[in-house]
Each structure stands twice: as C-alpha cells, then as structure tokens.
Design a protein around this motif. Structure first.
Motif, mmCIF file in Angstrom:
data_model
loop_
_atom_site.group_PDB
_atom_site.id
_atom_site.type_symbol
_atom_site.label_atom_id
_atom_site.label_comp_id
_atom_site.label_asym_id
_atom_site.label_seq_id
_atom_site.Cartn_x
_atom_site.Cartn_y
_atom_site.Cartn_z
ATOM 1 N N HIS A 1 -36.545 -24.897 37.449
ATOM 2 C CA HIS A 1 -36.481 -26.345 37.345
ATOM 3 C C HIS A 1 -35.386 -26.912 38.246
ATOM 4 N N GLY A 2 -35.607 -28.121 38.739
ATOM 5 C CA GLY A 2 -34.566 -28.855 39.438
ATOM 6 C C GLY A 2 -34.280 -28.433 40.864
ATOM 7 N N THR A 3 -35.072 -27.524 41.446
ATOM 8 C CA THR A 3 -34.847 -27.132 42.838
ATOM 9 C C THR A 3 -35.913 -27.760 43.725
ATOM 10 N N GLU A 4 -35.574 -27.981 44.996
ATOM 11 C CA GLU A 4 -36.540 -28.562 45.925
ATOM 12 C C GLU A 4 -37.724 -27.630 46.158
ATOM 13 N N SER A 5 -37.457 -26.338 46.162
ATOM 14 C CA SER A 5 -38.519 -25.366 46.445
ATOM 15 C C SER A 5 -39.446 -25.153 45.262
ATOM 16 N N GLY A 6 -38.927 -25.384 44.039
ATOM 17 C CA GLY A 6 -39.674 -25.067 42.833
ATOM 18 C C GLY A 6 -39.435 -23.655 42.341
ATOM 19 N N PHE A 7 -38.568 -22.890 43.066
ATOM 20 C CA PHE A 7 -38.266 -21.499 42.712
ATOM 21 C C PHE A 7 -36.771 -21.331 42.455
ATOM 22 N N VAL A 8 -36.398 -20.128 41.949
ATOM 23 C CA VAL A 8 -34.984 -19.862 41.664
ATOM 24 C C VAL A 8 -34.134 -20.050 42.920
ATOM 25 N N ALA A 9 -34.630 -19.564 44.065
ATOM 26 C CA ALA A 9 -33.956 -19.777 45.342
ATOM 27 C C ALA A 9 -34.577 -20.974 46.044
ATOM 28 N N SER A 10 -33.749 -21.757 46.709
ATOM 29 C CA SER A 10 -34.249 -22.912 47.438
ATOM 30 C C SER A 10 -33.536 -23.008 48.774
ATOM 31 N N TRP A 11 -34.160 -23.702 49.726
ATOM 32 C CA TRP A 11 -33.594 -23.831 51.062
ATOM 33 C C TRP A 11 -32.402 -24.776 51.087
ATOM 34 N N ILE A 12 -31.565 -24.566 52.091
ATOM 35 C CA ILE A 12 -30.528 -25.530 52.439
ATOM 36 C C ILE A 12 -30.989 -26.145 53.747
ATOM 37 N N ALA A 13 -31.393 -27.393 53.715
ATOM 38 C CA ALA A 13 -32.071 -28.027 54.844
ATOM 39 C C ALA A 13 -31.299 -27.859 56.146
ATOM 40 N N GLY A 14 -32.042 -27.511 57.219
ATOM 41 C CA GLY A 14 -31.445 -27.402 58.535
ATOM 42 C C GLY A 14 -30.627 -26.144 58.741
ATOM 43 N N SER A 15 -30.860 -25.109 57.929
ATOM 44 C CA SER A 15 -30.068 -23.884 58.058
ATOM 45 C C SER A 15 -30.945 -22.661 57.824
ATOM 46 N N GLU A 16 -30.348 -21.492 57.981
ATOM 47 C CA GLU A 16 -31.020 -20.233 57.682
ATOM 48 C C GLU A 16 -30.558 -19.670 56.335
ATOM 49 N N TYR A 17 -30.026 -20.539 55.492
ATOM 50 C CA TYR A 17 -29.452 -20.103 54.226
ATOM 51 C C TYR A 17 -30.223 -20.665 53.028
ATOM 52 N N VAL A 18 -30.114 -19.936 51.917
ATOM 53 C CA VAL A 18 -30.737 -20.373 50.676
ATOM 54 C C VAL A 18 -29.671 -20.496 49.595
ATOM 55 N N LYS A 19 -29.954 -21.335 48.620
ATOM 56 C CA LYS A 19 -29.095 -21.488 47.445
ATOM 57 C C LYS A 19 -29.840 -20.926 46.245
ATOM 58 N N ILE A 20 -29.226 -19.940 45.601
ATOM 59 C CA ILE A 20 -29.828 -19.294 44.435
ATOM 60 C C ILE A 20 -29.220 -19.896 43.177
ATOM 61 N N SER A 21 -30.044 -20.513 42.360
ATOM 62 C CA SER A 21 -29.566 -21.111 41.109
ATOM 63 C C SER A 21 -29.347 -20.024 40.066
ATOM 64 N N THR A 22 -28.259 -20.137 39.317
ATOM 65 C CA THR A 22 -28.017 -19.212 38.211
ATOM 66 C C THR A 22 -28.105 -19.899 36.861
ATOM 67 N N GLY A 23 -28.050 -21.246 36.847
ATOM 68 C CA GLY A 23 -28.083 -21.974 35.589
ATOM 69 C C GLY A 23 -26.765 -21.993 34.857
ATOM 70 N N ILE A 24 -25.685 -21.610 35.556
ATOM 71 C CA ILE A 24 -24.376 -21.459 34.912
ATOM 72 C C ILE A 24 -23.348 -22.382 35.556
ATOM 73 N N LEU A 25 -22.515 -23.005 34.732
ATOM 74 C CA LEU A 25 -21.360 -23.758 35.177
ATOM 75 C C LEU A 25 -20.087 -23.005 34.798
ATOM 76 N N ILE A 26 -19.095 -23.023 35.698
ATOM 77 C CA ILE A 26 -17.798 -22.423 35.426
ATOM 78 C C ILE A 26 -16.747 -23.520 35.388
ATOM 79 N N TYR A 27 -15.924 -23.509 34.358
ATOM 80 C CA TYR A 27 -14.815 -24.447 34.213
ATOM 81 C C TYR A 27 -13.524 -23.693 34.550
ATOM 82 N N PHE A 28 -12.875 -24.095 35.638
ATOM 83 C CA PHE A 28 -11.665 -23.394 36.072
ATOM 84 C C PHE A 28 -10.480 -24.358 36.038
#
Length: 234
Positions: free
Chosen positions: A107-134
C-alpha cells in the motif's frame, strides 16, 4: 530509540519489527579456544588452526551491534534499459525510469509493490512499514549489513542487493515529544540500486535487508598527527 508501524495497513500486511543484529561470523565454533597474537600463529603452525573473523574483537563487536529490519514481502528488482519516460504497469510488475520492480503488493507506493522507483534514477525505495524514533541531537545510520560478504545465511537478502548507506538527521517537522524528550522520526525505507547486466535480484519475505544504529551528536571532526612529546612515533 523507539519503533512503531507507520500505519495499521503495514501492521496488518505483515511488516516485521526491528531486531538486534546477530551475525554468524562473530561467533567462535563450539570448543574453539580464545587465542590472540602469537598464540594464533602457533596454533596455525602446530595444528593448522586458521584465523577467523571471530578472532578479531572489533569484528565480534560489530557482528552484534545495532539492529536490522526485514522485507515485509517478496521483492524483485531489475534494470530497465533504455529507461522509460512513462510508467508501465503490468499484472506482476511495474516500471518507470531505469528500474522495474515486482513481487508482493504494498500500500501507498507509486509502483504498487513493496519496492518502488525513485523517479529519474537507477534506485529503488523498499518500504518496511516501520518508523524509528531517535533522540534529538543524534542521527540514525541506515545501510547494508556489515561485512555482508562474510555471511552465508539464507535469512539475509542476497549480496546482490546493492543497498546504499545514509544518515537520517533531526527535522523539527518530523518529530515528537516522548516522556519529556524530543525524538526525530525516520521512515525506515531501504534504498538499493537496480542490478546491472540483465540480472534480477529477488528478496524473499522476511529476509534481512538493512542495518541501522544511532550515531553520536554531529560535530566538526578533525584529525591531526599526535606530537612525539605525547607518545607519538615517527
């Protein structure tokens, strides 16, 4: 630090809580003696006992330092050549720019999958569903598993997953007060580069994909040679 699911959908979809790093190369085999310096040399000469990563104290410490995060679903990543100027959605994959991703839906990704593209690059962003409070005043390092090439463990994603390292820093607009202290909030997304040469990288649900830990408050760092009158050698 604290962690939380980024939303209820991620929790229901099976996002994995962070857990302490524990890597096999930091463990001595059962019954193995703790040897140092010339003891290791003699052991090799007498019995052929080779030096292992676990014989190094700093390596042992690193193998249990920080925390890891797991992929919340199956992921496939491949390079799209030539790059696409328009998004391409297929039943089992989607692509944009120089990457094509597939695997389990998310849910919530442009690709519709766990990994999604970063526009204009050769990189992907993999969602983990986790937030870290530091804690405010610190930074949060995120990156690949340390010494991944030493690990032969099927619970850790392929070493072909080319993960980038980065530092999350405190942003007032993404912060929260907890128990009287201010914490920055970082989405624990893993950034990886699309493989080359037509390869397809596959990550299975539940495999470890990233490592993170706190970093001391930022400061200007300098290094100078220790003067000889303070014990320095030349």
């Amino acid at each position: 630090m604290y962690w939380a699911f980024d939303n209820i959908k991620s929790k229901d979809a099976g996002a994995y809580p962070p857990e302490p790093l524990e890597l096999s190369y930091g463990h001595r085999p059962a019954g193995s003696d703790r040897l140092r310096g010339t003891e290791l040399q003699r052991a090799y000469t007498v019995s052929g006992r080779e030096v292992r990563p676990a014989d190094c104290g700093p390596v042992r410490v690193l193998s249990r330092f920080g925390h890891v995060v797991r992929a919340p679903g199956r992921i496939t990543i491949q390079r799209e050549e030539p790059g696409l100027k328009w998004r391409d959605f297929q039943p089992d994959s989607s692509a944009y720019g120089r990457v094509r991703v597939g695997g389990d839906p998310w849910h919530g990704t442009e690709s519709g999958f766990v990994a999604s593209w970063i526009a204009g690059s050769e990189y992907v962003k993999i969602s983990t569903g986790i937030l870290i409070y530091f804690p405010k005043g610190h930074m949060l390092y995120q990156g690949p598993i340390p010494n991944r090439q030493l690990v032969d463990d099927p619970t850790i994603a392929s070493d072909q997953l080319d993960v980038m390292a980065g530092m999350e820093y405190f942003v007032p607009g993404r912060s929260r007060e907890l128990d009287g202290h201010t914490y920055g909030i970082a989405a624990l997304n893993i950034i990886a580069r699309a493989p080359r040469g037509g390869a397809v990288v596959e990550v299975h649900k539940g495999q470890v994909i990233g490592w993170f830990h706190l970093v001391a408050p930022p400061a200007t760092q300098t290094i100078e040679q220790l003067p000889r009158d303070h014990g320095g050698r030349s």
